[in-house]
Design a protein around this motif. Structure first.
Motif, PDB file in Angstrom:
ATOM      1  N   ILE A   1       0.855  -1.192   0.000  1.00 24.70           N
ATOM      2  CA  ILE A   1       0.000   0.000   0.000  1.00 24.70           C
ATOM      3  C   ILE A   1       0.889   1.239   0.000  1.00 24.70           C
ATOM      4  CG2 ILE A   1      -0.137   0.154   2.517  1.00 24.70           C
ATOM      5  CD1 ILE A   1      -3.162   0.711   0.230  1.00 24.70           C
ATOM      6  N   GLY A   2       0.388   2.300  -0.642  1.00 26.69           N
ATOM      7  CA  GLY A   2       1.101   3.575  -0.589  1.00 26.69           C
ATOM      8  C   GLY A   2       1.341   4.216  -1.940  1.00 26.69           C
ATOM      9  N   THR A   3       1.232   3.444  -3.038  1.00 29.34           N
ATOM     10  CA  THR A   3       1.516   4.065  -4.331  1.00 29.34           C
ATOM     11  C   THR A   3       0.467   5.092  -4.711  1.00 29.34           C
ATOM     12  OG1 THR A   3       2.358   3.546  -6.547  1.00 29.34           O
ATOM     13  CG2 THR A   3       0.327   2.423  -5.870  1.00 29.34           C
ATOM     14  N   ASN A   4      -0.764   4.964  -4.194  1.00 30.58           N
ATOM     15  CA  ASN A   4      -1.776   5.996  -4.443  1.00 30.58           C
ATOM     16  C   ASN A   4      -1.532   7.243  -3.591  1.00 30.58           C
ATOM     17  OD1 ASN A   4      -3.211   4.538  -6.397  1.00 30.58           O
ATOM     18  ND2 ASN A   4      -4.389   3.464  -4.846  1.00 30.58           N
ATOM     19  N   ASP A   5      -0.929   7.064  -2.419  1.00 31.90           N
ATOM     20  CA  ASP A   5      -0.524   8.237  -1.633  1.00 31.90           C
ATOM     21  C   ASP A   5       0.470   9.065  -2.456  1.00 31.90           C
ATOM     22  OD1 ASP A   5      -1.034   7.386   1.698  1.00 31.90           O
ATOM     23  OD2 ASP A   5      -1.253   5.916   0.114  1.00 31.90           O
ATOM     24  N   SER A   6       1.417   8.358  -3.076  1.00 34.08           N
ATOM     25  CA  SER A   6       2.411   9.040  -3.909  1.00 34.08           C
ATOM     26  C   SER A   6       1.793   9.594  -5.184  1.00 34.08           C
ATOM     27  CB  SER A   6       3.534   8.068  -4.292  1.00 34.08           C
ATOM     28  OG  SER A   6       4.248   7.622  -3.167  1.00 34.08           O
ATOM     29  N   GLY A   7       0.990   8.775  -5.871  1.00 35.72           N
ATOM     30  CA  GLY A   7       0.490   9.166  -7.179  1.00 35.72           C
ATOM     31  C   GLY A   7      -0.667  10.137  -7.128  1.00 35.72           C
ATOM     32  N   ASP A   8      -1.675   9.872  -6.275  1.00 36.50           N
ATOM     33  CA  ASP A   8      -2.857  10.738  -6.218  1.00 36.50           C
ATOM     34  C   ASP A   8      -2.582  12.041  -5.484  1.00 36.50           C
ATOM     35  OD1 ASP A   8      -4.152   8.731  -7.519  1.00 36.50           O
ATOM     36  OD2 ASP A   8      -5.419   8.127  -5.843  1.00 36.50           O
ATOM     37  N   LEU A   9      -1.879  11.935  -4.367  1.00 32.20           N
ATOM     38  CA  LEU A   9      -1.672  13.106  -3.514  1.00 32.20           C
ATOM     39  C   LEU A   9      -0.322  13.782  -3.727  1.00 32.20           C
ATOM     40  CD1 LEU A   9      -2.983  11.869  -0.030  1.00 32.20           C
ATOM     41  CD2 LEU A   9      -4.208  13.181  -1.762  1.00 32.20           C
ATOM     42  N   GLN A  10       0.612  13.083  -4.398  1.00 33.36           N
ATOM     43  CA  GLN A  10       2.006  13.534  -4.433  1.00 33.36           C
ATOM     44  C   GLN A  10       2.485  13.772  -3.001  1.00 33.36           C
ATOM     45  OE1 GLN A  10       3.807  14.301  -7.750  1.00 33.36           O
ATOM     46  NE2 GLN A  10       2.253  12.742  -8.053  1.00 33.36           N
ATOM     47  N   ALA A  11       2.059  12.871  -2.105  1.00 32.94           N
ATOM     48  CA  ALA A  11       2.375  13.041  -0.684  1.00 32.94           C
ATOM     49  C   ALA A  11       3.877  12.919  -0.447  1.00 32.94           C
ATOM     50  CB  ALA A  11       1.644  11.973   0.129  1.00 32.94           C
ATOM     51  N   PRO A  12       4.413  13.684   0.496  1.00 34.66           N
ATOM     52  CA  PRO A  12       5.818  13.514   0.859  1.00 34.66           C
ATOM     53  C   PRO A  12       6.067  12.083   1.325  1.00 34.66           C
ATOM     54  CG  PRO A  12       4.902  15.480   1.887  1.00 34.66           C
ATOM     55  CD  PRO A  12       3.752  14.728   1.303  1.00 34.66           C
ATOM     56  N   PRO A  13       7.255  11.544   1.075  1.00 34.98           N
ATOM     57  CA  PRO A  13       7.537  10.162   1.466  1.00 34.98           C
ATOM     58  C   PRO A  13       7.267   9.884   2.942  1.00 34.98           C
ATOM     59  CG  PRO A  13       9.262  10.964   0.022  1.00 34.98           C
ATOM     60  CD  PRO A  13       8.382  12.137   0.320  1.00 34.98           C
ATOM     61  N   ALA A  14       7.549  10.846   3.799  1.00 37.64           N
ATOM     62  CA  ALA A  14       7.339  10.621   5.228  1.00 37.64           C
ATOM     63  C   ALA A  14       5.864  10.464   5.563  1.00 37.64           C
ATOM     64  CB  ALA A  14       7.941  11.772   6.040  1.00 37.64           C
ATOM     65  N   ARG A  15       5.002  11.160   4.830  1.00 40.15           N
ATOM     66  CA  ARG A  15       3.561  11.044   5.076  1.00 40.15           C
ATOM     67  C   ARG A  15       3.077   9.639   4.698  1.00 40.15           C
ATOM     68  NH1 ARG A  15      -1.562   9.649   2.912  1.00 40.15           N
ATOM     69  NH2 ARG A  15      -3.153  11.103   3.669  1.00 40.15           N
ATOM     70  N   THR A  16       3.531   9.137   3.552  1.00 37.23           N
ATOM     71  CA  THR A  16       3.143   7.790   3.138  1.00 37.23           C
ATOM     72  C   THR A  16       3.680   6.758   4.116  1.00 37.23           C
ATOM     73  OG1 THR A  16       3.131   8.497   0.822  1.00 37.23           O
ATOM     74  CG2 THR A  16       3.229   6.128   1.253  1.00 37.23           C
ATOM     75  N   ALA A  17       4.930   6.897   4.508  1.00 33.04           N
ATOM     76  CA  ALA A  17       5.516   5.948   5.454  1.00 33.04           C
ATOM     77  C   ALA A  17       4.804   5.995   6.798  1.00 33.04           C
ATOM     78  CB  ALA A  17       7.006   6.238   5.640  1.00 33.04           C
ATOM     79  N   ALA A  18       4.364   7.177   7.206  1.00 30.14           N
ATOM     80  CA  ALA A  18       3.623   7.289   8.462  1.00 30.14           C
ATOM     81  C   ALA A  18       2.285   6.564   8.367  1.00 30.14           C
ATOM     82  CB  ALA A  18       3.406   8.756   8.820  1.00 30.14           C
ATOM     83  N   GLY A  19       1.642   6.647   7.190  1.00 30.49           N
ATOM     84  CA  GLY A  19       0.402   5.912   6.999  1.00 30.49           C
ATOM     85  C   GLY A  19       0.615   4.411   7.082  1.00 30.49           C
ATOM     86  N   VAL A  20       1.707   3.930   6.504  1.00 31.49           N
ATOM     87  CA  VAL A  20       2.020   2.499   6.592  1.00 31.49           C
ATOM     88  C   VAL A  20       2.336   2.116   8.032  1.00 31.49           C
ATOM     89  CG1 VAL A  20       3.598   0.678   5.836  1.00 31.49           C
ATOM     90  CG2 VAL A  20       2.785   2.389   4.198  1.00 31.49           C
TER      91      VAL A  20
END
Length: 241
Positions: free
Chosen positions: A113-132
């Protein structure tokens, strides 16, 4: 062993919410209910899933283009693919908190999980990692005797220097640090989907994101040795913090 703390770059972890695309929400809600029902039906039939895949459309694809591979590799284990198209980390967290794994005790969870955080939101890596991290924390509290195989985000875009490829790689660097080698194990299978120059193989990821049937074969080849090892390992002590 307990999880390491969430990434220090982010003070606030993403809150659990349903899929926030109005046109997809009725379908998404129905998918969540159907997956819950499938899990409970397997349990009632004495075939409670021992291997559960959790994630977004890439995991959902095991029920679609990847179905022949699923039937050959995992259906008899018994196993269940609980993927939802469009999910980001906060959407999967909502599903976990609303019964996705109730009354189940799988030996192994595979989390991608997390590629939509990157692709849809262009979320910073730390935000995606925090979600995981929050998902891992939720899984550990709900299923303390289940191991987790945390998969690195799959490569995106053809070229290794492409923006989304680099963003996912930056997330993966942080995800690797979340594995403790006891409950949480990290595996990066990206090299199985690229050529010697690190370009995506279009036969495996035709749209530079989702897997073809051949891509699911390649993914299964890459993860199966680790799956077999973790499924054969001695059960975890659920009372160990």
């Amino acid at each position: 062993m307990s999880l390491p703390p969430p990434p220090p770059e982010l003070a606030e972890l993403p809150a659990p919410v349903p899929l926030d695309k109005p046109e997809a929400l009725p379908w998404w809600t129905a998918r969540h209910a159907a997956l819950r029902a499938q899990a409970q039906a397997m349990r009632a039939a004495g075939q409670a899933p021992q291997l559960v895949f959790l994630g977004d459309s890439i995991t959902h694809g095991w029920d679609d283009v990847g179905q022949p591979v699923w039937q050959a590799r995992y259906a008899a284990r018994p196993a269940l693919a609980m993927g939802c198209w469009g999910d980001r980390t906060e959407h999967l967290l909502w599903r976990l908190q609303h019964g996705a794994l109730d009354n189940l005790a799988p030996r192994l969870l595979v989390l991608l999980i997390g590629t939509n955080d990157s692709g849809d939101l262009q979320a910073p890596p730390a935000r995606t990692a925090a979600g995981v991290w929050r998902l891992l924390d939720e899984l550990q509290r709900r299923l303390p005797a289940s191991r987790v195989l945390l998969l690195a985000l799959l490569p995106r875009e053809h070229a290794p220097e492409a923006p989304l490829r680099q963003l996912n790689e930056a997330v993966n660097t942080r995800l690797r640090a979340l594995a403790d080698g006891q409950r949480v194990h990290f595996l990066d299978v990206g090299a199985a989907l690229t050529d010697a120059a690190d370009w995506l193989d279009p036969a495996l990821l035709p749209d530079q994101l989702h897997l073809s049937e051949a891509g699911y074969h390649r993914l299964a080849d890459a993860i199966d040795p680790t799956l077999d090892r973790l499924l054969a390992a001695a059960p975890l002590d659920a009372s160990c913090p």
